[in-house]
Write an enzyme that holds these catalytic residues in place. Structure first.
Site, PDB file in Angstrom:
ATOM      1  N   ARG C 105       0.828  -1.219   0.000  1.00 49.08           N
ATOM      2  CA  ARG C 105       0.000   0.000   0.000  1.00 49.08           C
ATOM      3  C   ARG C 105       0.858   1.265   0.000  1.00 49.08           C
ATOM      4  O   ARG C 105       0.581   2.235  -0.710  1.00 49.08           O
ATOM      5  CB  ARG C 105      -0.917  -0.004   1.232  1.00 49.08           C
ATOM      6  CG  ARG C 105      -1.889   1.146   1.314  1.00 49.08           C
ATOM      7  CD  ARG C 105      -3.033   1.044   0.337  1.00 49.08           C
ATOM      8  NE  ARG C 105      -2.841   1.852  -0.853  1.00 49.08           N
ATOM      9  CZ  ARG C 105      -3.158   1.491  -2.073  1.00 49.08           C
ATOM     10  NH1 ARG C 105      -3.739   0.332  -2.296  1.00 49.08           N
ATOM     11  NH2 ARG C 105      -2.898   2.262  -3.099  1.00 49.08           N
ATOM     12  N   LYS C 140       3.018  25.237  -3.870  1.00 48.11           N
ATOM     13  CA  LYS C 140       1.736  24.635  -3.454  1.00 48.11           C
ATOM     14  C   LYS C 140       1.829  23.111  -3.490  1.00 48.11           C
ATOM     15  O   LYS C 140       1.086  22.440  -4.215  1.00 48.11           O
ATOM     16  CB  LYS C 140       0.609  25.163  -4.357  1.00 48.11           C
ATOM     17  CG  LYS C 140       0.442  26.671  -4.246  1.00 48.11           C
ATOM     18  CD  LYS C 140      -0.653  27.219  -5.138  1.00 48.11           C
ATOM     19  CE  LYS C 140      -0.746  28.747  -4.951  1.00 48.11           C
ATOM     20  NZ  LYS C 140      -1.760  29.352  -5.829  1.00 48.11           N
ATOM     21  N   LYS C 172       5.738  39.697  -3.597  1.00 48.73           N
ATOM     22  CA  LYS C 172       4.343  39.462  -3.982  1.00 48.73           C
ATOM     23  C   LYS C 172       3.436  40.560  -3.426  1.00 48.73           C
ATOM     24  O   LYS C 172       3.896  41.437  -2.684  1.00 48.73           O
ATOM     25  CB  LYS C 172       3.896  38.089  -3.468  1.00 48.73           C
ATOM     26  CG  LYS C 172       4.854  36.964  -3.859  1.00 48.73           C
ATOM     27  CD  LYS C 172       4.332  35.597  -3.477  1.00 48.73           C
ATOM     28  CE  LYS C 172       3.307  35.123  -4.495  1.00 48.73           C
ATOM     29  NZ  LYS C 172       3.004  33.671  -4.287  1.00 48.73           N
ATOM     30  N   GLU C 210       6.029  40.235  -8.536  1.00 52.12           N
ATOM     31  CA  GLU C 210       4.682  39.966  -9.033  1.00 52.12           C
ATOM     32  C   GLU C 210       4.060  41.273  -9.511  1.00 52.12           C
ATOM     33  O   GLU C 210       4.132  42.286  -8.807  1.00 52.12           O
ATOM     34  CB  GLU C 210       3.866  39.390  -7.875  1.00 52.12           C
ATOM     35  CG  GLU C 210       2.601  38.704  -8.257  1.00 52.12           C
ATOM     36  CD  GLU C 210       1.912  38.110  -7.027  1.00 52.12           C
ATOM     37  OE1 GLU C 210       2.342  37.038  -6.557  1.00 52.12           O
ATOM     38  OE2 GLU C 210       0.980  38.745  -6.522  1.00 52.12           O
ATOM     39  N   ASP C 231       0.529  38.217 -12.785  1.00 51.79           N
ATOM     40  CA  ASP C 231      -0.385  37.430 -11.959  1.00 51.79           C
ATOM     41  C   ASP C 231      -1.822  37.598 -12.407  1.00 51.79           C
ATOM     42  O   ASP C 231      -2.364  38.701 -12.373  1.00 51.79           O
ATOM     43  CB  ASP C 231      -0.241  37.872 -10.496  1.00 51.79           C
ATOM     44  CG  ASP C 231      -1.066  37.005  -9.576  1.00 51.79           C
ATOM     45  OD1 ASP C 231      -1.082  35.774  -9.785  1.00 51.79           O
ATOM     46  OD2 ASP C 231      -1.706  37.559  -8.661  1.00 51.79           O
TER      47      ASP C 231
END
Lengths: 303, 303, 303, 303, 303, 303
Positions: C105, C140, C172, C210, C231
Site C-alpha cells: 500500500r 503549493k 508578492k 509579481e 499574476d
C-alpha cells in the site's frame, strides 16, 4: 544598519538541545551533591577582551537558559550586533543558581564562538571601509552551526554568500576538471559549462564562475556568467580582470584573504571579497559568567 | 602510543547526517545542471600547510562520502593521528565524480577543523616534552562536536578531561559563590564544600577543586580533594602550591595557557595543564580536495 | 532529455520511514495470522490508466520495499520519467510474499501520487509544445513531500521554481501591502521594494516581482527586476506586458492556468508558466500490485 | 453531529514542523531584505470556491502560525467541519506581518488540501442522503498525512475505515493468492483463511474479507466473516450479494466509486461504501490569505 | 505452534539505539584504557536459572551487537520461544572482544527481561493446560517496550490483547463514571454506553465492556457487547456470569490473577484470562555472557 | 535527607512522549466514541498496597498529563520519595475527563514501576539500618529508563553506581579473560590491568576492580585499585577480604544479594552493597486512578 534575522526557532531549539545533551548528560553531579535546594542568584556575562568585541549569541544564550530551566529570566544588556567594551556586561540571568551552573558552559561556548566570528568580521569590514565592497562568508563553516555562524557574520557587518549547494550556482575548478570527460567540446570547457548551466538552471539563480586566469575571465564572459570569482589572483591580476569585465559581471575575490592584505584587494575594485577564515578560524573571544547569590556575595573565608 | 577510540558509530552517523543536510539542502544545483550522467573520477585530499599537520578526521570523511553515495570507495593514505608533510596525500576517494563534488566541502570542513585541533595539540605536547605532565582539553568545545573534538585532542597526543558535567566532580568559583548562601559555615566554604561532595558523590569519582590562592589550596587539602586545579596562577605561585601539596593531590594548571608560556608552566611541576584554546580557538588547517576524471585530466582549453 | 536527480537518500529514507510507520503501526495483523512461514512470491506493479501515464516513484518504491525487508529484490521494468502504456508492468519485486503485502500500500501510495503529478505535468508540456516556454511548479505542494513532488514535475518534463522561501527572491502583493507601512515612499512601493531588495539581497539570486497591472510592470522595470510574474492577467494584458518588457526581464505567467487555456497563454509570449495544480490537484493514477506465489497461482477453489 | 477529534498534539506538531522546515529552510529571504522591523498586521483567510467548501485545517493553521511566531494571535471565524460560502472569512491572524508572510504558504497548503478532502467527502455524503449507508475512507492517503486526512474525511461527514494494517483484519485477493502456497486445502482458500484468522487473531477485531464473486461471498459466510467487502461488483451483483448475506455480515462496497454512481450503489443496500478518491484525488480548494498592515492599506502608488 | 512475528525493524533499531546510547554514552572507558587493539574472542550467553527458562530476545541481542559493531557474528543456539535448560548456551557472538564488552550489558538487559516475561507467561499457560482458555496480556507494559514485551508474551504461549487505545474498544468503570455527566439517561449507563459505542465506532472493532456485577453483565448483553470483561469477580460469580452469558459474548476474566488461582479461574469457564503481572512484575531471569579470547583462556595468574 | 534531582527535562519529555505514542497511537477510540464534549472531572491516584509504598514518579505523571492536555492541573498529595499508606491519595488531576482517560494508563505504568523500585530499595535500606553501608544500584536497568530508575533508587534511599560505561572504571572478569591475550604478562593479569588503567584513564575517575578470590584482592591492592568489588563471595570470605584491605580501598559487595541475606552481608563490613534486583526485578506496586465527574458521581443505574 539593521539587525539580521535570527535563525529559525526550530533550528535554534535543536542546536541548543544537542549542545545541552552533550554537556549535561545524565546530570550536573557537582551541583547536585553540593546544593539540594534552590538558591536565588544572578549571573552576569562579562566581556573580557581588551579591545572589546562584537556581541553575537545573546539570543542563543536565552534559548540555552530557557531549556535548562524555564523559570530563569534573562535580560540583554547589549543586543546582538552591538560592540561591547572590555569589562562591560552583556547579559544577566536571574533565577535558581543551580540552573545557572548547568547552563553556564554551553551558553558561553555559543557566545564565545559566535562573538568571535562577529568580531573578526567587523575587523575585516573596518579594514575595507570606504571601498564599495562587501565582505562575504563561505561554506567553510562548523558542521552543524552554519545558520548561527552566518548570522554572526551578518551581525559583524558582513554579507552572506549562498547558504549551501542548493541555493546558488557556482562552477568551480573541480567542476571543470570533470567537464574534461564531456565529449567533443568546442571552445573552452568553462564557456561550455556556463552555457549548459544557463540553459538548465532554475530561472531565479544567477550564474557564478570561478576564474583562475584572465583567459578564464574571458571564457566566463563569453558564457554569460553573472558573477566571476577571481580565485587566488594577486592584486595586479585582479586589476586587469576588473578592467576586462567592465561591469558586465559582479566580481568576487577569494583565496588567502587576511586582515593584512584585504584593503589592497578592496582597492583593486571587486564587488565582493569572500573570507573563509571568518568562520573556520575565528578565535573565540574571552567571556566570563559571574554568579552571585541574591543575598550578596559573602566574603569567602580563607586561611 | 595507541590510537584513541573513534566516537561511536551512532554519534558519527548523526553528526555527519546533520552536516550534509545543512550543506546539500534539496540538492547540489550546480552539479545537477552540469552533469546528467555518472563520471568515474578520483578525489585526493592534500595537506596544504607549510609545516605539515596532524591528520584527524579520515574516519569522519569516510562516513561523509559513504552517506553521500555508498558506492564511493575511500582509501586512507595516512591514518588519523599521523603527521602529514606539506603536499602529501591524506586520502583518496574513487567513484562518481558528482558524488565527490557533493561530499567535498563537508568532508573538508570536518578534516580541516579536527586536524587543526590535533595539530595545535601536538604543538603544545611538543612544547612540554621532557616534563611528566599531560596536556588536557576542557569543556570549551564546539557545541555539537564535543566527542569528535576530544578525539582530535587525543590524536594530537593530548589527554581528555571529563566529558561533561555528569562524569566528573569539579568545584569551581561559581559553586563557592553560591555556597555563601549556606547557613552557618564553620571554616572555609571550600573545605565545607569538599566534605559535602565527598559524602554525597558517587563513589567512583575523584574530587577536583579549583583554587585561586594558596589559602584555597590549603582549604582543599583539608577538605580531602583528590585533584587541585590552580586557576590563573603565575609560575611562582604554582611552585609554592606544588610544594605545599607535596603529592597529596594531583595538580592541574589552567588559565591563559599559550604556546609561549606552557613550557614554563610545565617546569613548575603540575601533573596536568588544561588548555581551552585546543578546541575553542584552533585555526583550521589548509587542505584541498583535487578531483580528476579517470580518463585523465584533459588540458583545459584556455584562450 | 536527462533524468532529474532523485531527492537525497536522507530525505527519501526519512519520508519512507514515516509512511511505513503510519501504515504498519505495530504490525500487519492480517498477514501475521494467516502466514507463519515465508512464501516466495513475486509482485508486479501494473499501470491501470487507459491513456497510460508517466512513471514517477520507482526509486521510492525501491526504498519502501528495502525498508520493509532488505532481502526483497526490486527490478524496474520502466524507469522514472518513462511513459507506461495501460496494462504494462512498471516494476517487479521478488521475495517473501508477506513482506510484499506489508509494503504494497505504501509503495502504491507513493507511485500513484507521484506518477499522477508527472502525468499531469506531461500533459501541460504537451499542450504548449512548439512554444519556447517552460512549465514550472510552485510552492503549493503537499506538506512533507515537496522534494519528491518537484522531482515528479521534472520527470514529467516541467521545470522547478524556487524550492522554498530561502532560495529565491519573489516580491508578492502581500509584501507590497506591508510596504504601505514604510515611511515616506517616493514613487511606487513596488519600485522602492525592488531597489531595497537589490541592495540587500544575496548577490547570487535574481529578483522576481509579481505584477498585477501594466503599471506594476513599469514599476518593476524601473526597480531593476530580473523576472516579472504576471499574476492573473488575461491574454491581451499579457501580450501588452510582453511588448512593454521587450526582453529586459524574464516573464512568468501565473494564476488560473488550466489545460484548456495554457496554449493560449503560451502563445502570448512568456518565458515561464507556473501551475499550482501540478502538485496541489493532480489526481492519483490507477496502479495495481499483483502478487503471485512462485510455485504458480493455483486456481482458487470456489463454490 | 459531533466534531471528530483532532489528531494528537504530538502528530500535529511534528507534521507542521516538517512542513515549515521544508518551506522556510534557512530563512525567508524576500521578507528579510524588505523588512527589518516588525509591522503589525492582520491576515485573513478567505474561501475562494464558487460553491463554497467544508472547512478543515483551522487547527493545523493555528499550529503553523504558533510555530512560526508564538506571539501571533489566530481567531477562527469558522470552525473545522463548518461550511464556508464563497468569499467568507475562515480565520484571521494578527501580529508581525513578517511572521504572517513566513507562515502563509504552509498554512494555506494544509487548509487547501484538507478542506478539499472534507468538501469532496461532503459531496459523497450528500449524494447518498436518505440511505442507511456510511461513506468511508481507505488507506490510500498521502504518505505522512494519514491522521490529518482521516480527520478531514470525518469533518466532511464520512466515517473512518481502519487506520492501518495493525488495527483491522482484512483478507484481500493478494492474501488469497499467497494462500495458494498452503498445503492440502480442503474447500475454498477463502473459507480456510477465514477460519485461520478467526482462530489466531486478537479477540477484539472483527474479520473482514474481500469478495469478488458470489461464490466468494458464500465462502466468506462459511468462514464466519463479520464483514464482506464486495470488490468492484456492479449494482445487480451487489443486490444479489446483499440478498445472499441477509444481515449475517456487514456489507462494504468498494472500487470505482464516483459521485456519478454512488447513489445507485447506495440503493443496492450495502452498509458501507469506501472511496479511495476522497484522499488520493481530492482537488485542493481555492483559498487566499490577505494581509493588511494595521494602519490601513495605503493605496499603492502606481504610474 | 508458530513463532510470533518480531516487532518491525524500525522499532527494534530505535529501541536498541536508545539503550546503547544510554549505556555507552561517550565510550566504554574501561575497555578503551585496557585494550588498544582488536582481540578475537567469543561470547556465549548461558541460562543460569535452575528451572530453565523460555528464551526471548535473541533477535534483539542480534540487533544490539550489530549496532555496536557490524563485523560481529551472532549464532543462535536456541530460537526465541524455545525452552533453555539451566546451563545451556542460548547464543554465541564472535568478533572483537572489545565490541563484545561494549554490547554485553545491553544485550543481557533485553534478554533477561524478555525471557523473564516469556518464562512467566509459559507458567501461566502451563497452569491452565486442558482448559479452552487463552492467557492474554494487558497495557500494563514497560513504557517504551510494549512491542517487545507483547512479543515476549506470545513467545511464552500467551495471546495479545489490544496494543493500545487505538485498536480496541473497551468501556471501563472510569468511562461509566464520566457517563454520569450525560443528560437524561434512560436505563443503565452501561447499556447506553454500549449503544453509543456500537453506533459510532469503526465498523471493524468488536465492543468489549467491563462488568463488576451480574447486573453489569445483563446491561452489557442488552447493549450488544461482543466481549464482557469480568473484573475482580470471584469464582462463583464468574460461574454465574458464564451461565448468564451462554455464549452470547466472549468472556474475559481479569484482576488479581496469580499462578495460585489461575487454574480455578480457568475452570469457571471464561474464554480469556488477562494477567497484568506478565509484563509489569515478571522478575528478570538469570543469564551470563562468558567471553573467551580465541587463543584459549589462559589460566589467570594468581598470587 | 534531600530529594535526589529529577532526570533532565529533555529526558523526561522524550521518555514520556514515546510512552504516549505507544499507548495512544492514532487516538483513544473508546473515549472518542463515547464523549464528544469536555467533561470536567477529577482523577485521584490511590496507593493500593497493603504495606504501603514509597512514591516515585509524581513528576513523571505530571509530564504525562501535561503532554496529553496542557490544561490539566495536577496536585501532588505526596512528594516523590515519601511513604504512602495503603489507601492514601498520591496525587489528583483536574480537567477534561477525556484527557484523564487518555493519560491514565501511561501515568500509572510509570508510577507503578518507579514506586516499585523505590519501595524495594527502601526495604533493602531498612534491612541494613545501623551499618555504615550504602545500598547501590547497577547497570541492570530497563532499556530506555535508566535515568528514571536510578532516580527511583535514590528516592528509596539507595545510592547510584556509575551511570554507564563512560563514567566509571570497572575491571570485570570478562576484561581479565581478554587480558589473557596480552603478550608476556609479568605477575597477575589483574595487577597489570590495574596499572595500565591507572596510567591511561581520565584523571578524575577512581579505579574499581572485581575480585573473586582473596588472591584477586591482593593483586588489586598491588595494582593500586581504589575500590574492590567482592563478587559472589560468602560472608566469611568477605570478612577476610575486609581484614586484608584494611581501609586501603573502598569495598563493594555484589552477587546474589537478597532481603534475606543483606543484613549478614552488611555486618561483614563492606562500604557498599550493589543489588541488581532493585531495577531488574522489582514488582510493580498496586495503584489505581479513580475518576469522578465534577458534578458528583451519580449512582450508576443497575438492574
Amino acid at each position: 544598519m539593521t539587525t539580521p534575522s535570527l535563525p529559525s526557532t526550530a533550528v535554534l531549539r535543536d542546536v541548543v538541545a544537542r549542545a545541552l545533551a552533550e554537556d549535561l548528560g545524565h546530570g550536573d553531579i557537582t551541583t547536585e551533591v553540593l546544593f539540594s535546594e534552590p538558591i536565588a542568584a544572578t549571573g552576569t556575562a562579562v566581556a573580557e577582551e581588551r579591545d572589546g568585541l562584537v556581541v553575537a549569541g545573546v539570543a542563543v544564550a536565552r534559548e540555552v537558559f530557557a531549556q535548562v530551566d524555564p523559570s530563569l529570566r534573562l535580560t540583554a544588556r547589549l543586543g546582538d550586533g552591538q560592540h561591547a567594551e572590555a569589562g562591560s556586561a552583556i547579559l544577566t540571568v536571574h533565577g535558581d543558581g543551580r540552573s545557572l551552573l548547568r547552563g553556564e558552559r554551553v551558553a558561553l561556548n555559543f557566545l564565545q564562538r559566535l562573538s568571535g566570528i562577529a568580531t573578526l568580521t567587523s575587523r575585516f569590514c573596518e579594514a575595507v571601509r570606504g571601498f564599495p565592497v562587501k565582505i562575504v562568508d563561505t561554506r567553510k563553516t562548523t558542521p552543524g552551526l552554519r545558520a548561527l555562524e552566518k548570522w554572526a557574520v551578518a551581525l559583524g557587518g558582513g554579507s552572506n554568500h549562498r547558504f549551501g549547494l542548493a541555493d546558488g550556482l557556482l562552477i568551480k575548478d573541480n567542476h571543470l576538471a570533470l567537464a574534461a570527460a564531456w565529449p567533443a567540446l568546442a571552445g573552452p570547457a568553462l564557456t561550455q559549462a556556463c552555457r549548459k548551466a544557463r540553459e538548465r538552471a532554475p530561472h531565479g539563480l544567477k550564474l557564478e564562475v570561478e576564474a583562475q586566469t584572465l583567459g578564464d575571465v574571458r571564457a566566463a564572459l563569453d558564457g554569460g556568467a553573472d558573477i566571476i570569482l577571481l580565485d587566488n589572483m594577486d592584486v595586479p591580476a585582479i586589476r586587469k580582470a576588473v578592467e576586462l569585465i567592465k561591469g558586465r559581471a559582479l566580481i568576487e575575490v577569494s583565496g588567502g584573504v587576511t586582515l593584512a592584505n584585504v584593503r589592497d584587494l578592496a582597492a583593486a575594485g571587486p564587488d565582493l571579497i569572500s573570507v573563509g577564515a571568518l568562520t573556520h578560524s575565528a578565535p573565540a573571544v574571552n567571556l566570563s559568567l559571574d554568579i552571585v547569590p541574591d543575598r550578596g556575595r559573602r566574603s569567602r573565608a580563607r586561611s
